[in-house]
Design a protein around this motif. Structure first.
Motif, PDB file in Angstrom:
ATOM      1  N   THR A  18      18.157 -22.599  14.322  1.00  0.00           N
ATOM      2  CA  THR A  18      16.946 -23.447  14.318  1.00  0.00           C
ATOM      3  C   THR A  18      15.827 -22.757  15.079  1.00  0.00           C
ATOM      4  O   THR A  18      14.660 -22.784  14.665  1.00  0.00           O
ATOM      5  CB  THR A  18      17.262 -24.821  14.946  1.00  0.00           C
ATOM      6  OG1 THR A  18      18.443 -25.323  14.328  1.00  0.00           O
ATOM      7  CG2 THR A  18      16.144 -25.813  14.766  1.00  0.00           C
ATOM      8  N   ALA A  19      16.200 -22.109  16.179  1.00  0.00           N
ATOM      9  CA  ALA A  19      15.197 -21.382  16.971  1.00  0.00           C
ATOM     10  C   ALA A  19      14.621 -20.224  16.155  1.00  0.00           C
ATOM     11  O   ALA A  19      13.408 -19.980  16.166  1.00  0.00           O
ATOM     12  CB  ALA A  19      15.834 -20.865  18.259  1.00  0.00           C
ATOM     13  N   PHE A  44      12.279 -21.662  13.509  1.00  0.00           N
ATOM     14  CA  PHE A  44      11.049 -22.153  14.142  1.00  0.00           C
ATOM     15  C   PHE A  44      10.124 -20.976  14.466  1.00  0.00           C
ATOM     16  O   PHE A  44       8.930 -20.999  14.152  1.00  0.00           O
ATOM     17  CB  PHE A  44      11.388 -22.931  15.424  1.00  0.00           C
ATOM     18  CG  PHE A  44      10.206 -23.086  16.322  1.00  0.00           C
ATOM     19  CD1 PHE A  44       9.223 -24.035  16.043  1.00  0.00           C
ATOM     20  CD2 PHE A  44      10.026 -22.241  17.420  1.00  0.00           C
ATOM     21  CE1 PHE A  44       8.095 -24.138  16.845  1.00  0.00           C
ATOM     22  CE2 PHE A  44       8.910 -22.344  18.221  1.00  0.00           C
ATOM     23  CZ  PHE A  44       7.934 -23.300  17.930  1.00  0.00           C
ATOM     24  N   ALA A  70       3.187 -22.079  24.133  1.00  0.00           N
ATOM     25  CA  ALA A  70       3.900 -23.280  23.660  1.00  0.00           C
ATOM     26  C   ALA A  70       4.981 -22.886  22.643  1.00  0.00           C
ATOM     27  O   ALA A  70       6.054 -23.497  22.591  1.00  0.00           O
ATOM     28  CB  ALA A  70       2.921 -24.258  23.028  1.00  0.00           C
ATOM     29  N   VAL A  71       4.696 -21.863  21.832  1.00  0.00           N
ATOM     30  CA  VAL A  71       5.695 -21.397  20.844  1.00  0.00           C
ATOM     31  C   VAL A  71       6.877 -20.772  21.583  1.00  0.00           C
ATOM     32  O   VAL A  71       8.042 -21.038  21.270  1.00  0.00           O
ATOM     33  CB  VAL A  71       5.057 -20.382  19.857  1.00  0.00           C
ATOM     34  CG1 VAL A  71       6.119 -19.709  19.003  1.00  0.00           C
ATOM     35  CG2 VAL A  71       4.018 -21.076  18.984  1.00  0.00           C
ATOM     36  N   ARG A 108       7.854 -21.389  24.582  1.00  0.00           N
ATOM     37  CA  ARG A 108       8.604 -22.453  25.289  1.00  0.00           C
ATOM     38  C   ARG A 108       9.510 -23.203  24.322  1.00  0.00           C
ATOM     39  O   ARG A 108      10.665 -23.480  24.618  1.00  0.00           O
ATOM     40  CB  ARG A 108       7.624 -23.433  25.947  1.00  0.00           C
ATOM     41  CG  ARG A 108       7.132 -22.988  27.317  1.00  0.00           C
ATOM     42  CD  ARG A 108       6.575 -24.170  28.109  1.00  0.00           C
ATOM     43  NE  ARG A 108       5.481 -24.839  27.406  1.00  0.00           N
ATOM     44  CZ  ARG A 108       4.206 -24.447  27.466  1.00  0.00           C
ATOM     45  NH1 ARG A 108       3.867 -23.415  28.212  1.00  0.00           N
ATOM     46  NH2 ARG A 108       3.271 -25.090  26.796  1.00  0.00           N
ATOM     47  N   GLN A 109       8.969 -23.516  23.152  1.00  0.00           N
ATOM     48  CA  GLN A 109       9.775 -24.263  22.162  1.00  0.00           C
ATOM     49  C   GLN A 109      10.953 -23.410  21.668  1.00  0.00           C
ATOM     50  O   GLN A 109      12.067 -23.906  21.510  1.00  0.00           O
ATOM     51  CB  GLN A 109       8.870 -24.668  20.982  1.00  0.00           C
ATOM     52  CG  GLN A 109       9.558 -25.426  19.874  1.00  0.00           C
ATOM     53  CD  GLN A 109       9.977 -26.849  20.283  1.00  0.00           C
ATOM     54  OE1 GLN A 109       9.621 -27.311  21.366  1.00  0.00           O
ATOM     55  NE2 GLN A 109      10.743 -27.499  19.441  1.00  0.00           N
ATOM     56  N   PHE A 110      10.684 -22.129  21.464  1.00  0.00           N
ATOM     57  CA  PHE A 110      11.762 -21.212  21.052  1.00  0.00           C
ATOM     58  C   PHE A 110      12.876 -21.226  22.109  1.00  0.00           C
ATOM     59  O   PHE A 110      14.059 -21.369  21.783  1.00  0.00           O
ATOM     60  CB  PHE A 110      11.187 -19.796  20.886  1.00  0.00           C
ATOM     61  CG  PHE A 110      12.212 -18.737  20.592  1.00  0.00           C
ATOM     62  CD1 PHE A 110      12.912 -18.730  19.392  1.00  0.00           C
ATOM     63  CD2 PHE A 110      12.489 -17.736  21.528  1.00  0.00           C
ATOM     64  CE1 PHE A 110      13.862 -17.742  19.116  1.00  0.00           C
ATOM     65  CE2 PHE A 110      13.439 -16.752  21.262  1.00  0.00           C
ATOM     66  CZ  PHE A 110      14.118 -16.750  20.053  1.00  0.00           C
ATOM     67  N   MET A 117      13.573 -23.502  24.268  1.00  0.00           N
ATOM     68  CA  MET A 117      14.257 -24.801  24.300  1.00  0.00           C
ATOM     69  C   MET A 117      15.272 -24.903  23.153  1.00  0.00           C
ATOM     70  O   MET A 117      16.392 -25.391  23.331  1.00  0.00           O
ATOM     71  CB  MET A 117      13.219 -25.901  24.154  1.00  0.00           C
ATOM     72  CG  MET A 117      13.543 -27.156  24.900  1.00  0.00           C
ATOM     73  SD  MET A 117      12.285 -28.362  24.518  1.00  0.00           S
ATOM     74  CE  MET A 117      12.764 -28.858  22.881  1.00  0.00           C
ATOM     75  N   LEU A 118      14.873 -24.398  21.992  1.00  0.00           N
ATOM     76  CA  LEU A 118      15.779 -24.469  20.832  1.00  0.00           C
ATOM     77  C   LEU A 118      16.986 -23.545  21.020  1.00  0.00           C
ATOM     78  O   LEU A 118      18.097 -23.871  20.600  1.00  0.00           O
ATOM     79  CB  LEU A 118      15.019 -24.109  19.550  1.00  0.00           C
ATOM     80  CG  LEU A 118      13.980 -25.157  19.111  1.00  0.00           C
ATOM     81  CD1 LEU A 118      13.110 -24.612  17.977  1.00  0.00           C
ATOM     82  CD2 LEU A 118      14.671 -26.452  18.670  1.00  0.00           C
ATOM     83  N   ARG A 143      13.094 -16.703  26.351  1.00  0.00           N
ATOM     84  CA  ARG A 143      11.644 -16.568  26.542  1.00  0.00           C
ATOM     85  C   ARG A 143      11.305 -15.130  26.954  1.00  0.00           C
ATOM     86  O   ARG A 143      10.389 -14.520  26.431  1.00  0.00           O
ATOM     87  CB  ARG A 143      11.179 -17.575  27.589  1.00  0.00           C
ATOM     88  CG  ARG A 143       9.681 -17.791  27.634  1.00  0.00           C
ATOM     89  CD  ARG A 143       9.294 -19.047  28.406  1.00  0.00           C
ATOM     90  NE  ARG A 143      10.151 -19.349  29.529  1.00  0.00           N
ATOM     91  CZ  ARG A 143      10.103 -18.736  30.717  1.00  0.00           C
ATOM     92  NH1 ARG A 143       9.237 -17.774  30.919  1.00  0.00           N
ATOM     93  NH2 ARG A 143      10.926 -19.095  31.692  1.00  0.00           N
TER      94      ARG A 143
END
Ligand code: FAD
Length: 295
Positions: free
Chosen positions: A216-217, A220, A240-241, A243-245, A247-248, A275
């Motif tokens: 999923t990461a 994304f 933000a991208v 960070r989301q990566f 988190m995934l 990250r």
């Protein structure tokens, strides 16, 4: 314990067919520990050390065929350009002595979730060349890990080589341990950018029953890079991208508490590794663009 010492590959395959429970012995850095600690007492040991083919590698136009017993030290010395992720992972294995003996075939044979080659093989998209007297088959790395220390090899099969595409973009590997060297990973992470297909692949080690990808990461990130036109512009990845990566990636893990670390620490650390390694690979990718435009 009977010691089988085939002089060549055909003899080794015949011995494995005749004695499917025979335990192959390559560098011995896993096998001999298990025998010395009495965790294993196989009836037959199948010594592969006389089979020269297993210590060779070939660099083709697009891919590398890496013999199963090529030691980590040779990968680091000779294949840093073609296989940067695996080369970085090789650097983190144990000590020079172990890196001179152990190789990727043994890491795959053991199939420990903590093996350092696995995240790099998953991120690079490798294939395992498995051979028996019945013939040869290529096992995609995504299908190779079946459970804790269980792999997709049939009892009569041996690993002859691993095939990996030559890197077409930056790759990174990072590992957290309880000290700087001679350490089994608390968790590990590999990432490979594949600019030619506008895709990203990852590998997580020591944070699930098997080595796994954070799919999923990956999806994304690839979508975010595509939608932002970042592959072409080579502009910085928005925080933000990243960070989301991260988190995934952390969310993809399925870790346990054990002597090396807690599940929650492993998740947290994986997010940090994701990250950071994304930052390093993307900076490399941007740098390659600058070099190309100066040439
Ligand atoms: C002190 C120490 C530190 C270590 N640190 C690390 C570390 O930091 N990171 C890490 O990943 N590992 C580490 N290890 C584990 C080990 O070094 C690696 O897993 C290494 O890759 C094993 O390779 P080998 O050639 O020695 O395998 P072997 O011990 O010879 O074999 C390992 C397994 O693979 C099977 N096998 C070997 N070759 C084949 C083949 N061609 N076909 C089918 N099956 C095969 C064997 O039967 C066995 O089950 C460490 C080990 C020691 C002793």
């Amino acid at each position: 314990m009977e010691f089988l010492r085939p002089a060549g590959w055909a003899e080794a395959l015949a011995a494995k067919a005749a004695h499917p429970a025979a335990v192959p012995l390559a560098g011995g850095t896993d096998v001999m520990v298990e025998i010395n600690f009495d965790h294993r007492r196989p009836e037959y040991l199948l010594d592969l050390n006389r089979i020269g083919d297993l210590y060779e590698w070939e660099v083709g136009a697009d891919s590398v065929r890496l013999g199963a017993s090529v030691p980590y030290s040779k990968i680091m010395e000779n294949l840093r350009g073609e296989l940067p992720g695996l080369s970085l992972a090789s650097h983190t294995v144990a000590s020079p002595q172990i890196r001179n003996r152990g190789g990727v075939g043994g890491n795959l044979g053991t199939a420990s979730p903590a093996g350092d080659a696995h995240p790099a093989l998953l991120a690079g998209g490798g294939e395992v060349e498995a051979v028996s007297v019945r013939g040869m088959r290529m096992i995609p790395i995504d299908d190779f890990y079946l459970g804790v220390k269980r792999n997709a090899l049939a009892p009569d099969e041996l690993i002859r080589a691993v095939h990996l595409k030559k890197a077409t973009g930056p790759q990174q590997f990072s590992k957290v341990g309880t000290r700087n060297a001679m350490v089994i990973a608390v968790c590990a992470f590999g990432i490979a950018l594949h600019p030619e297909t506008r895709t990203v692949r990852t590998g997580i080690g020591s944070a699930a029953p098997t080595p796994i990808r954070a799919k999923t990461a990956e999806e994304f990130l690839a979508a975010a890079l595509d939608e932002g036109g970042l592959w072409e512009s080579r502009k910085a990845v928005p925080p933000a991208v990243a960070r989301q990566f991260a988190m995934l990636v952390a969310g993809a893990a399925n870790p346990i508490d054990d002597v090396r670390g807690t599940a929650s620490y492993r998740r947290h650390a994986l997010g940090v590794l994701a990250r950071r390694t994304l930052g390093w690979t993307w900076e490399q990718y941007r740098g390659q663009g600058r070099t190309a435009s100066c040439a």
